[in-house]
Design an enzyme around this catalytic site. Structure first.
Site, PDB file in Angstrom:
ATOM      1  N   THR A 120      11.859  69.887  34.318  1.00 31.05           N
ATOM      2  CA  THR A 120      11.289  71.157  34.816  1.00 31.05           C
ATOM      3  C   THR A 120      11.472  71.203  36.323  1.00 31.05           C
ATOM      4  O   THR A 120      10.970  70.346  37.044  1.00 31.05           O
ATOM      5  CB  THR A 120       9.796  71.225  34.463  1.00 31.05           C
ATOM      6  OG1 THR A 120       9.680  71.095  33.054  1.00 31.05           O
ATOM      7  CG2 THR A 120       9.188  72.549  34.892  1.00 31.05           C
ATOM      8  N   LEU A 152       8.856  71.077  24.766  1.00 29.82           N
ATOM      9  CA  LEU A 152       8.277  70.098  23.834  1.00 29.82           C
ATOM     10  C   LEU A 152       6.814  69.833  24.159  1.00 29.82           C
ATOM     11  O   LEU A 152       6.472  69.572  25.318  1.00 29.82           O
ATOM     12  CB  LEU A 152       9.032  68.768  23.935  1.00 29.82           C
ATOM     13  CG  LEU A 152      10.560  68.839  23.943  1.00 29.82           C
ATOM     14  CD1 LEU A 152      11.145  67.440  24.081  1.00 29.82           C
ATOM     15  CD2 LEU A 152      11.050  69.509  22.678  1.00 29.82           C
ATOM     16  N   LEU A 269      -6.150  79.960  22.823  1.00 26.44           N
ATOM     17  CA  LEU A 269      -7.400  80.658  23.150  1.00 26.44           C
ATOM     18  C   LEU A 269      -8.583  79.739  22.863  1.00 26.44           C
ATOM     19  O   LEU A 269      -9.670  80.217  22.590  1.00 26.44           O
ATOM     20  CB  LEU A 269      -7.528  81.933  22.314  1.00 26.44           C
ATOM     21  CG  LEU A 269      -6.705  83.151  22.739  1.00 26.44           C
ATOM     22  CD1 LEU A 269      -7.001  84.336  21.837  1.00 26.44           C
ATOM     23  CD2 LEU A 269      -6.972  83.532  24.183  1.00 26.44           C
ATOM     24  N   GLY A 272     -12.827  75.198  26.299  1.00 26.74           N
ATOM     25  CA  GLY A 272     -13.167  73.782  26.360  1.00 26.74           C
ATOM     26  C   GLY A 272     -13.301  73.324  27.794  1.00 26.74           C
ATOM     27  O   GLY A 272     -13.582  74.130  28.689  1.00 26.74           O
ATOM     28  N   CYS A 279       2.275  68.326  32.301  1.00 26.83           N
ATOM     29  CA  CYS A 279       3.008  69.559  32.604  1.00 26.83           C
ATOM     30  C   CYS A 279       2.171  70.640  33.266  1.00 26.83           C
ATOM     31  O   CYS A 279       2.488  71.077  34.378  1.00 26.83           O
ATOM     32  CB  CYS A 279       3.627  70.114  31.324  1.00 26.83           C
ATOM     33  SG  CYS A 279       4.940  69.079  30.710  1.00 26.83           S
TER      34      CYS A 279
END
Ligand code: UDX
Length: 514
Positions: A120, A152, A269, A272, A279
């Site tokens: 990335t 991934l 959604l 928590g 990432c």
């Protein structure tokens, strides 16, 4: 096709195995000789479903490991770059590993080779890489650079690779486009899925693989924008959960309602204690930095990160409001990994919560089905002990905190759990249980964005104090001498009487506004 994959970390190793699985010859290269030696022996450095099976299937056959890039790169048609791009102090992606590899391989590009950026990276990295390779001696006619980002997820990385929603092929020339199409032809043509030994599809609803041909810059942006968007979705829902908590609504009901709109979608959604992992935190920061460099103030992303940080601290604050000072109190912690089904503790919200508990002087006893070894490496050794199961972690505790959404935790024997705890107080940071079920089992149960019902089980005690059915959390806590657990005063959200100038004549009334 012969493909070299440089970097045998998470993305590199999974990509090497999956590219071999779809039929290519692969050389996986990493500068860490011990890791390469271990992989050659069949030892796996990561906890990931299906990786052992694929390694056994391809090791020494279609897949070889090496610490020496020269012979691999010079013989290959394609070179995947899958080295780390960690977050630097300024939030930007640290591209030093990418640069080092580009410099190293530049003199090795002696035949038509496609260099594929899989790590990335910020937008424009492919462009910068082309220039760097030429400056370091590669002939511009002998190579192309393309972007082929990965999407991934840990715990389902192999099936995400083999059964992708989309394959993004970011190419700026015909050679790159042709080569990328050939690499993924076994998936795009469906040939792989017709093989008897194909890894089974995880879901029956899989459609055709979508190939998205884009420019390299668009592909680079797709990756950053996707991860930042998903993180935004989580912080958004966590903020809605705060409102739900304040007014006594239920975030699960709210999300069910929101998610059934196909424009919103029901995934990501889950309220928590926030997102973590290798990432999202780094990509949100890196994308904000990319935007800044382009003269765009993406302040929304700073808020996404801030909400995420606050979410963990709010959780500890709630615990403190319930138990009073944490110093010397024994707290059972269930879950250390950044999410379920992985041993990865990088940027784990659970680790942040444990550190905060320790800072407040709590005595933590933690259990995680897979991540304890990795957690031990980064957590202080004092004040934390590790338990071989959830019940041992809960034993004698003033409260149990559920911090990772492992399925095992949702299946705990509640009676047994109740019987080993000093006080039946549960703070669930992943909303694994239904509040009513926990109340019926005699727990004082707190979750994220949902009301905490009164205990409905008749015979239970808290620190020796009998708790009767119907007792509220606040009553019980007061009886136990703990700080007040009373629900925060709910705001009165009645419409204010309109003053004469509050609304212009003819404007739609608030109740019918859309
Ligand atoms: C992510 C992306 O999903 C993947 O496409 C990308 O290539 C790599 O980063 P991963 O980090 O493995 O994958 O985990 P993911 O399943 O996306 O979850 C990330 C974090 O968000 C976890 O901490 C998880 O617990 C949290 N999460 C996820 C929520 O808090 N709520 C949700 O609804 C979903």
């Amino acid at each position: 096709m012969l493909i070299t994959v440089i970097g045998s970390g998470y993305v590199g190793l999974v990509s090497s195995l999956c590219v071999a699985e779809i039929g290519h010859q692969v050389i996986a290269v990493d500068s860490d000789r011990e890791k390469i030696a271990a992989l050659t022996r069949g030892e796996i450095p990561i906890y990931e479903s299906l990786v052992p099976e694929l390694l056994q299937r391809h090791n020494g056959k279609r897949l070889r490991f090496s610490s020496f890039p020269r012979s691999a790169v010079t013989a290959s048609d394609v070179v995947f770059l899958a080295v780390g791009t960690p977050q630097s102090g300024s939030g930007e992606a640290d591209l030093s590993q990418i640069e080092a590899v580009a410099k190293e391989i530049a003199p090795m590009l002696h035949r038509s080779t496609l260099v594929v950026e899989k790590s990335t990276v910020p937008v424009c990295t492919c462009e910068a890489m082309r220039e760097l390779l030429v400056r370091r001696g590669a002939h511009p006619g002998w190579f192309s650079v393309a972007s082929n980002p990965e999407f991934l997820r840990e715990a389902s990385a192999v099936t995400d690779f083999l059964y992708p929603d989309r394959i993004v092929e970011g190419a700026d020339d015909d050679f790159s486009r042709f080569m990328l199409r050939e690499i993924y032809r076994p998936l795009s043509s469906g040939a792989y899925y017709r093989r008897e030994d194909a890894v089974p599809c995880p879901s029956r609803t899989r459609g055709r693989v979508r190939l998205l041909m884009t420019s390299a810059k668009s592909a680079e942006l797709i990756k950053h924008a996707s991860n930042a968007f998903l993180a935004t979705k989580i912080s958004y829902v966590n903020t809605v959960a705060r409102v739900a908590e304040a007014v006594g609504a239920n975030i699960d009901e709210v999300c069910a309602g929101m998610g059934s709109d196909p424009r919103i979608g029901s995934e990501f959604l889950r309220a928590g204690i926030g997102y973590g992992g290798s990432c999202f935190p780094k990509d949100v920061a890196a994308f904000e930095a990319v935007a800044r460099r382009c003269g765009v103030d993406f302040q929304m992303l700073r808020q996404v990160a801030q909400v995420n940080e606050e979410q963990r601290m709010r959780f500890v604050d709630k615990l403190q409001r319930a138990l009073g000072p944490l110093a010397g109190k024994r707290i059972g912690v269930l879950g250390l990994a950044f999410k379920e089904d992985t041993d990865d503790v990088r940027e784990s919200p659970s680790i942040a919560v444990v550190r905060e508990l320790v800072r407040h002087g709590a005595l933590v006893c933690a259990h995680d089905p897979a991540a304890m070894a990795r957690a031990r490496e980064i957590l202080p050794s004092q004040q934390i002990t590790y338990a071989h199961d959830a019940y041992q972690a809960a034993c004698g505790s003033a409260a149990v905190l559920i911090l990772t959404g492992w399925k095992q935790f949702a299946k705990l024997d509640l009676q047994k759990l109740h019987s080993v705890m000093k006080a039946p107080v549960i703070f669930d940071g992943r909303n694994l249980f239904a509040p009513e079920e926990m109340a019926a089992a005699g727990f004082l149960y707190h979750s994220v964005g949902r009301p905490s019902p009164a205990v409905t089980r008749p015979a239970t005690t808290l620190s020796g104090i009998p708790i009767a059915a119907g007792h509220s959390v606040a009553q019980i806590a007061a009886a136990a001498g703990q700080a007040s657990l009373a629900a925060p005063t709910r705001p009165h959200l009645l419409l204010q009487p309109r003053t004469q100038n509050a609304q212009s004549p003819g404007a739609p009334q608030r109740a019918t506004d859309r």
